[in-house]
Design a protein around this motif. Structure first.
Motif, PDB file in Angstrom:
ATOM      1  N   PRO A 102      -8.450   5.588  -7.687  1.00 46.97           N
ATOM      2  CA  PRO A 102      -7.403   6.615  -7.612  1.00 46.97           C
ATOM      3  C   PRO A 102      -6.902   6.869  -6.197  1.00 46.97           C
ATOM      4  CG  PRO A 102      -9.561   7.587  -8.098  1.00 46.97           C
ATOM      5  CD  PRO A 102      -9.716   6.115  -8.237  1.00 46.97           C
ATOM      6  N   ARG A 103      -7.704   6.589  -5.194  1.00 46.14           N
ATOM      7  CA  ARG A 103      -7.262   6.830  -3.811  1.00 46.14           C
ATOM      8  C   ARG A 103      -6.522   5.632  -3.217  1.00 46.14           C
ATOM      9  NH1 ARG A 103     -11.868   9.619  -4.587  1.00 46.14           N
ATOM     10  NH2 ARG A 103     -11.987  11.759  -3.788  1.00 46.14           N
ATOM     11  N   GLN A 104      -6.624   4.468  -3.908  1.00 45.09           N
ATOM     12  CA  GLN A 104      -5.981   3.284  -3.335  1.00 45.09           C
ATOM     13  C   GLN A 104      -5.003   2.606  -4.290  1.00 45.09           C
ATOM     14  OE1 GLN A 104      -9.528   3.256  -3.713  1.00 45.09           O
ATOM     15  NE2 GLN A 104     -10.419   3.147  -1.666  1.00 45.09           N
TER      16      GLN A 104
ATOM     17  N   ASP B  77      -4.013  -6.537  -3.944  1.00 46.10           N
ATOM     18  CA  ASP B  77      -3.662  -7.107  -2.657  1.00 46.10           C
ATOM     19  C   ASP B  77      -2.707  -6.123  -1.968  1.00 46.10           C
ATOM     20  OD1 ASP B  77      -2.326  -8.495  -0.552  1.00 46.10           O
ATOM     21  OD2 ASP B  77      -2.904 -10.401  -1.466  1.00 46.10           O
ATOM     22  N   PHE B  78      -3.159  -5.509  -0.896  1.00 44.21           N
ATOM     23  CA  PHE B  78      -2.382  -4.447  -0.255  1.00 44.21           C
ATOM     24  C   PHE B  78      -1.216  -4.995   0.560  1.00 44.21           C
ATOM     25  CE2 PHE B  78      -6.098  -2.260  -1.531  1.00 44.21           C
ATOM     26  CZ  PHE B  78      -5.735  -0.937  -1.682  1.00 44.21           C
ATOM     27  N   ASN B  79      -1.258  -6.283   0.913  1.00 45.44           N
ATOM     28  CA  ASN B  79      -0.120  -6.873   1.610  1.00 45.44           C
ATOM     29  C   ASN B  79       1.032  -7.142   0.654  1.00 45.44           C
ATOM     30  OD1 ASN B  79      -1.015  -6.870   4.251  1.00 45.44           O
ATOM     31  ND2 ASN B  79      -2.009  -8.867   4.083  1.00 45.44           N
ATOM     32  N   THR B  80       0.713  -7.657  -0.511  1.00 43.79           N
ATOM     33  CA  THR B  80       1.758  -8.019  -1.472  1.00 43.79           C
ATOM     34  C   THR B  80       2.014  -6.940  -2.501  1.00 43.79           C
ATOM     35  OG1 THR B  80       0.209  -9.049  -3.035  1.00 43.79           O
ATOM     36  CG2 THR B  80       1.057 -10.435  -1.243  1.00 43.79           C
TER      37      THR B  80
ATOM     38  N   PRO C 146      -5.159  -1.473   4.487  1.00 39.33           N
ATOM     39  CA  PRO C 146      -4.831  -0.974   5.827  1.00 39.33           C
ATOM     40  C   PRO C 146      -5.840   0.080   6.268  1.00 39.33           C
ATOM     41  CG  PRO C 146      -3.351  -0.035   4.193  1.00 39.33           C
ATOM     42  CD  PRO C 146      -4.180  -1.056   3.483  1.00 39.33           C
ATOM     43  N   GLU C 147      -5.820   0.361   7.555  1.00 40.46           N
ATOM     44  CA  GLU C 147      -6.778   1.307   8.126  1.00 40.46           C
ATOM     45  C   GLU C 147      -6.693   2.675   7.458  1.00 40.46           C
ATOM     46  OE1 GLU C 147      -7.913   3.260  12.496  1.00 40.46           O
ATOM     47  OE2 GLU C 147      -6.309   1.770  12.312  1.00 40.46           O
ATOM     48  N   GLN C 148      -5.470   3.090   7.132  1.00 51.24           N
ATOM     49  CA  GLN C 148      -5.292   4.402   6.519  1.00 51.24           C
ATOM     50  C   GLN C 148      -6.012   4.483   5.169  1.00 51.24           C
ATOM     51  OE1 GLN C 148      -1.223   5.594   6.162  1.00 51.24           O
ATOM     52  NE2 GLN C 148      -1.693   7.667   5.502  1.00 51.24           N
ATOM     53  N   ALA C 149      -5.978   3.391   4.400  1.00 49.27           N
ATOM     54  CA  ALA C 149      -6.665   3.368   3.108  1.00 49.27           C
ATOM     55  C   ALA C 149      -8.173   3.382   3.294  1.00 49.27           C
ATOM     56  CB  ALA C 149      -6.239   2.141   2.310  1.00 49.27           C
ATOM     57  N   TRP C 150      -8.666   2.672   4.311  1.00 51.55           N
ATOM     58  CA  TRP C 150     -10.109   2.694   4.586  1.00 51.55           C
ATOM     59  C   TRP C 150     -10.569   4.099   4.962  1.00 51.55           C
ATOM     60  CZ3 TRP C 150     -13.821  -0.567   3.464  1.00 51.55           C
ATOM     61  CH2 TRP C 150     -13.529  -1.915   3.264  1.00 51.55           C
ATOM     62  N   LYS C 151      -9.720   4.824   5.698  1.00 48.64           N
ATOM     63  CA  LYS C 151     -10.088   6.184   6.085  1.00 48.64           C
ATOM     64  C   LYS C 151     -10.173   7.107   4.880  1.00 48.64           C
ATOM     65  CE  LYS C 151      -8.278   6.090  10.819  1.00 48.64           C
ATOM     66  NZ  LYS C 151      -7.239   6.620  11.746  1.00 48.64           N
ATOM     67  N   GLN C 152      -9.325   6.839   3.879  1.00 47.08           N
ATOM     68  CA  GLN C 152      -9.369   7.663   2.667  1.00 47.08           C
ATOM     69  C   GLN C 152     -10.678   7.473   1.917  1.00 47.08           C
ATOM     70  OE1 GLN C 152      -5.553   6.697   0.645  1.00 47.08           O
ATOM     71  NE2 GLN C 152      -5.185   8.886   0.741  1.00 47.08           N
ATOM     72  N   SER C 153     -11.130   6.226   1.827  1.00 41.96           N
ATOM     73  CA  SER C 153     -12.376   5.978   1.117  1.00 41.96           C
ATOM     74  C   SER C 153     -12.859   4.557   1.372  1.00 41.96           C
ATOM     75  CB  SER C 153     -12.190   6.179  -0.396  1.00 41.96           C
ATOM     76  OG  SER C 153     -13.383   5.881  -1.088  1.00 41.96           O
ATOM     77  N   GLY C 154     -14.166   4.428   1.567  1.00 45.57           N
ATOM     78  CA  GLY C 154     -14.799   3.115   1.684  1.00 45.57           C
ATOM     79  C   GLY C 154     -15.493   2.734   0.391  1.00 45.57           C
TER      80      GLY C 154
ATOM     81  N   TYR D 262       0.822  -1.214   0.000  1.00 44.96           N
ATOM     82  CA  TYR D 262       0.000   0.000   0.000  1.00 44.96           C
ATOM     83  C   TYR D 262       0.855   1.262   0.000  1.00 44.96           C
ATOM     84  CZ  TYR D 262      -2.904   3.749   1.845  1.00 44.96           C
ATOM     85  OH  TYR D 262      -3.533   4.955   2.037  1.00 44.96           O
ATOM     86  N   SER D 263       0.440   2.240  -0.805  1.00 38.38           N
ATOM     87  CA  SER D 263       1.014   3.581  -0.791  1.00 38.38           C
ATOM     88  C   SER D 263      -0.137   4.568  -0.844  1.00 38.38           C
ATOM     89  CB  SER D 263       1.947   3.795  -1.984  1.00 38.38           C
ATOM     90  OG  SER D 263       2.376   5.142  -2.034  1.00 38.38           O
TER      91      SER D 263
END
Length: 796
Positions: free
Chosen positions: A313-315, A333-336, A262-270, A31-32
């Motif tokens: 675009p946000r993820q 896959d945000f882990n890999t 990750p939580e930060q990505a969820w906060k950006q957008s659901g 994730y970035s």
């Protein structure tokens, strides 16, 4: 002595672990939170870790200052390291962003353990990049996954992504399935899915597993360990993209999974979001679907024709081509850090993830002539093609569709860049050789469908405008004047076909000759004149001597001709657009799309419904149903606005408030007199001004931020019809007890603007409680918290 020996042994072991420097050149990340930050290389040595970074920031960042945090952090194996140094930038010190918005630098940290294969890096409060690792690690070590959980497998024969396994789910056939039961025995697996389908996974041998789905035959599969799908095993020579003829009502379906966000990505957008560029409006449109608790989604969205879009675009920030009528499965896959497409025909999409397409936007330099820029732009284009051919040599199985797509992208991008140069050359005059190059090399061979690249409609806009200006416009720096005479024979030829006027071919030919010669004479005489004292005298010119001007005026005075010209006068810009596009192409769909763009421009600029003559022109000339219906639908919006009651109509003040006044300062003081002792936020705008309307659309954010302050919002409208003025106010809900609007006569508005030193639109001012006027930059409200503090000082 024993302790000393132990220390020596430890030193020897540690040193042995770093027998040589390791370099990661093929970086894969998880994730970035920002798409413009990339890691290009990592060098791990016995005494330091150096992380090489590349920032490719948005154009708006050029010239601004950026700061690299004094404490950039790296996390590995549960330990946090602070950056010791930076090369190319200084920690904690501002740096000016260059014109091309690209910045390269490296961060230096203490040495990481020799066993490190994964780390995360961040600039606290700014950006973060998780799961940084080397995709080429398996060249030196066996990284074949153990087991099947959280693995993805491709068909070794076709190269397509066949299946993926998560802890409780299976990805197969464009869907995420629940696992009802799973058994394991000696590295073989049997899974039963929620629809009863059975999947058998055979033992791993030499990196290959046989996978049997249902009653089908076993398929040999190898794991996908890189960020994107590796090169396909065979060449795909197919050409072209789906072209539905711009059929109305077509759509595309995207199913997928943003896995382990990750939580930060969820906060950006659901939500899962797709950006696509509207061919007719040039605006970015957004389509969204809610994510479920695991990050899964299904989105069906309209698609005029095949087009490049931006997914998540946000993820994820992925730019594939989508084709109408198809269904795609997209996994991030945000882990890999893996981004994969599954579907019946997704090779191009996977190749665009593995080999992203970009084109270097080339702009003319102030010191360059048009021909010098053309030569430089052509060299850049040739260099790109040469590099692409070299890349193809190294990756020979890249599909022909990928190769054609990249070439088309470069052509559309270069066409846009070269036509943008018209705004930076004297008089917007481009040499014939320049325009011939654009026509033969970039315009004529443009790939279909025309919706494929967002750059193409912008290229077309500038190209057609240049063709129109060359025929019908004259430059009087800094203005351009469009002459109407060239439209009259076009109008009359059509009117004759409709039986509305009686005019001969000879007379039409004379009018065409007059328009051409008058354009030349006008340009010649206007060259050394100023716009406010312009005088064109035809006496003694060839038009006068040969009697052409006299005959032309005689034709124009005939009652049937005069009536038709008056009725069609408001359509001159549309006639010029039709002439330009029909001279540039015979493709009926492109002609209709170009006309629809011009109608949208008219609706968006004037913000009022079309006149009956406009509607007759649209219904007669636009044959493509999707293009015509777009125009009619947009027009219906303004018809509805015009029939809508104006809420808080008292916000609109009559110009009689300053009747018979001519002094700009006195008029402004008269207008603000009722609000003495209050802070006034002054907005000078126009319905014809795109940035003005965008700011008005978003002005509710400003008012919400300043709701606790007693502020009067005063709007002075420039050069706009009463209908357009009222429509914009209705559209953006700009009335209320603290809102005041004026649409003054031209002379009075100009006098006030002169007093306020208005030289651009929109212009903002703050009038404090004592009546003092303060400048306010039109971007000042983008940082609402800082803007609120500024306004708070005035409201004390």
């Amino acid at each position: 002595m024993k302790k000393l020996l132990s220390t020596i042994v430890l030193v020897i072991v540690a040193t042995a672990g770093w027998a040589q420097t390791r370099i990661w050149n093929n970086i894969v990340t998880g994730y970035s939170n920002v798409p413009f930050v990339k890691i290009t290389k990592v060098v791990l040595s016995a005494d330091s870790t150096e992380v090489f970074m590349h920032f490719d920031m948005p154009e708006r960042a050029a010239g601004q200052e950026g700061v690299l945090a004094a404490k950039s952090l790296l996390q590995a194996d549960g330990k946090t390291y602070e950056a010791k140094n930076a090369v190319g930038m200084k920690l904690g010190q501002p740096v000016k962003i260059p014109k091309d918005c690209k910045v390269d630098f490296s961060l230096v940290f203490d040495a990481l353990p020799a066993s490190t294969w994964l780390f995360s890096i961040s600039d606290p409060g700014m950006w973060i990049i998780n799961a940084v690792r080397d995709a080429d690690a398996n060249a030196d070590a066996d990284v074949t996954p153990v087991g099947i959980t959280d693995t993805y497998w491709r068909n070794t024969l076709t190269g397509d992504w066949l299946i993926g396994f998560a802890q409780h789910h299976v990805i197969y056939n464009n869907k995420v399935w629940d696992i009802l039961n799973q058994t394991e025995q000696k590295d073989t697996y049997v899974l039963t899915l929620n629809d009863g389908l059975t999947i058998k996974v055979g033992k791993l041998k030499k990196g290959i597993r046989p996978i049997t789905i249902g009653t089908g035959k076993a398929i040999a599969c190898n794991p996908i360990t890189q960020e994107a799908l590796p090169d396909y095993p065979t060449k795909d020579t197919r050409k072209g993209f789906v072209d539905n003829g711009y059929r109305e009502g077509d759509s595309v379906t995207i199913v997928g999974w943003l896995k382990d966000m990750p939580e930060q990505a969820w906060k950006q957008s659901g939500e899962f979001e797709v950006w696509t560029s509207n061919f007719i409006t040039d605006k970015t449109e957004s389509f969204t679907a809610k994510l479920d608790s695991l990050g899964r989604f299904t989105l069906r969205m309209p698609l005029l024709n095949s087009a490049t879009v931006t997914l998540a675009p946000r993820q994820s920030w992925v730019h594939p081509v989508l084709e109408p009528g198809k269904t795609y499965f997209f996994l991030n896959d945000f882990n890999t850090g893996q981004k994969l497409f599954m579907g019946d025909d997704v090779r191009l999409q996977n190749e665009l993830v593995a080999c992203p397409a970009t084109w270097p936007e080339t702009r003319i330099n102030p010191s360059e002539s048009a021909m010098q820029f053309m030569e430089r732009a052509n060299k850049v284009f040739d260099a790109i093609i040469t590099k692409m051919q070299a890349d193809i040599t190294h990756r020979p199985n890249l599909s022909q569709r990928y190769i054609d797509y990249i070439k088309g992208l470069f052509m559309a991008g270069q066409g846009y860049s070269m036509m943008q140069a018209r705004f930076d050359v004297p008089g917007r005059s481009l040499p014939k050789e320049y325009m011939d190059y654009v026509n033969t090399k970039l315009w004529q061979p443009a790939p279909k469908p025309y919706t494929l690249y967002s750059e193409f409609p912008r290229f077309m806009r500038d190209y057609l405008d240049q063709l129109r200006d060359e025929r019908h416009s004259v430059s009087i720096d800094p203005y351009r004047i469009t002459l109407n005479d060239g439209a009259y024979p076009i109008i009359l030829r059509q009117a004759r076909a409709d039986g509305k006027v009686s005019i001969t071919d000879e007379e039409l030919a004379l009018m065409e000759r007059y328009a051409v010669e008058f354009h030349k004479e006008y340009a010649k005489q206007a060259k050394n004149q100023k716009i406010d004292s312009l005088n064109i005298d035809l006496a003694g010119t060839d038009l006068d001597k040969l009697g052409i001007a006299e005959q032309y005026l005689a034709i124009m005075e005939r009652p049937d001709v005069k009536k038709e010209i008056e009725q069609e006068f408001s359509l001159i810009d549309l006639y010029y657009q039709k002439q330009a596009i029909e001279s540039a192409t015979t493709d009926r769909a492109l002609i209709d799309l170009a006309l629809a763009r011009k109608f949208y421009w008219k609706l968006n600029s004037f913000r009022k419904s079309l006149d009956p003559s406009d509607l007759n022109f649209a219904n007669k000339e636009i044959k493509l149903a999707s293009a015509l219906n777009f125009v009619l639908t947009e027009n219906d919006k303004y018809v509805a606005l015009e029939h809508q009651d104006l809420a808080n109509a008292a916000s609109l003040r009559p110009s009689t408030d300053v009747a018979n006044m001519t002094d700009g300062e006195k008029m402004l003081r008269k207008i603000i007199e009722p609000y003495k002792g209050r802070v006034i936020y002054l907005d000078v705008w126009g319905t014809w001004c795109g940035p003005c309307k965008q700011k008005l659309k978003d002005s509710w954010k400003v008012k919400e931020a300043l709701k606790d302050y007693d502020i009067v919002y005063l709007y002075l409208c420039n050069g706009s019809s009463d209908a357009s003025w009222k429509n914009v106010i209705k559209e953006y809900n700009l009335t209320g007890p603290n809102c005041v609007h004026y649409n003054l006569p031209k002379e009075q508005q100009s006098a006030i603007e002169h007093y306020l030193s208005v030289n651009s639109f929109p212009t903002y001012k703050i009038i404090d409680k004592q009546g003092n006027i303060h400048d306010l930059g039109w971007l000042d409200d983008q940082n609402l918290e800082a803007f609120k503090q500024t306004m708070g000082k005035f409201c004390k």
